[in-house]
Design an enzyme around this catalytic site. Sequence first.
Site, PDB file in Angstrom:
ATOM      1  CE  LYS A 190       0.618   1.410   4.642  1.00  0.00           C
ATOM      2  NZ  LYS A 190       0.647   2.574   4.948  1.00  0.00           N
ATOM      3  CB  THR A 247      -1.690   4.735   3.174  1.00  0.00           C
ATOM      4  OG1 THR A 247      -1.436   3.632   4.758  1.00  0.00           O
ATOM      5  CG2 THR A 247      -0.926   5.384   2.488  1.00  0.00           C
TER       6      THR A 247
END
Length: 331
Positions: A190, A247
Amino acid sequence: MRAAVMGSGSWGTAMAAVLCDAGTPTVLWARRPELAARITDDHVNPDYLPGIDLPASLSAVSSARDALDGADLVVCAVPSQSLRANLAGWRDQIGPDATLLSLAKGVESDTLKRMTEVIAEVTGAGDDRVAVLSGPNLAREVAQRQPAATVIACTDEQRAQRVQDACSTAYFRPYTNIDVIGCEIGGAVKNVIALACGMASGAGLGENTLASIITRGLAETIRLGEALGARAETFAGLAGVGDLVATCSSPLSRNRSFGSRLGEGRSLVEAQEATNGQVAEGVKSCSSVRALAAAHDVEMPLTDAVHRVCHDGLGVRDAIVALLSRSTKPE
Ligand SMILES: NC(=O)C1=CN([C@@H]2O[C@H](COP(=O)(O)OP(=O)(O)OC[C@H]3O[C@@H](n4cnc5c(N)ncnc54)[C@H](O)[C@@H]3O)[C@@H](O)[C@H]2O)C=CC1
Ligand SMILES: O=C(CO)COP(=O)(O)O
């Protein structure tokens, strides 16, 4: 349980505060004595969590030996690429049944190993003693005691439950999982996808582009995870899509911000200088994740594009053209 949190960057400090709030006696290790003194005396970490009051019960030391003395839970909170060297210095002071919990989200550059693999290799601990904590946990929000959930994964479920007990608070809710590989791959990849989102946003692109990157980023994360033995369901959870969305969406993310600087046209060196000593793990992990994917014959076009922008001098606009001109295929 007594905890030693080894590393006093933003996440190590925030997790040490969570452990204290959960009633777990906790010592934080800082490399610099002056930072340890500020944490112990003034209950602040001005370098990494400015403006946040830390629990009065939290103390910090600059001797790793003192921090590790009597610790049943050793929380590894240094950046991925420095974990091996740090652990080599700590290993002789770690108790024979201590649980080793990784907070780092990355894949080691030379060996392509996950962080729990590095921990097991350097310390000689069995898999049942090594755990990972991963989820949508931007350190500043957790340190502000905003509600968040996370995952603690360990092949030994009872050990994961003991760690869960040690860090459950009214604002921090850990779930357990036995899929260590899935949680670690979700956390490492990620960061790479957040770099891609930042690049797109810095280049002035909007929400359709970002949602497409997040969704296709998840698809390539699952492909890699499954090739390594992870369970696909893990990526639908907090350590997968949860962390990916947090994120990729937040201006607090160092990876997204880093990508955004590149998307605005700044160089890698300029983007690095703007980090103020904070780590954007995806900048190194894009290369190790790409190599890991190649070793398992997994296609990861977004990761490949991020690697080429960061390390091969490809422009962000050219990377977008290259991604969109790939041959069409079913979803
Ligand atoms: N900050 C966050 O919101 C979150 C971070 N993480 C992960 O936590 C890990 C640690 O990052 P942060 O706490 O965010 O760090 P940070 O970016 O806030 O600060 C870097 C820290 O690493 C230390 N450091 C740098 N090189 C080192 C070395 N060679 N040996 C020992 N320490 C060294 C610095 O002194 C500083 O304490 C990373 O893998 C990151 O991906 C995971 C979840 C949330
Ligand atoms: O891992 C994180 C949130 O879960 C933090 O992301 P960044 O390292 O990009 O700030």
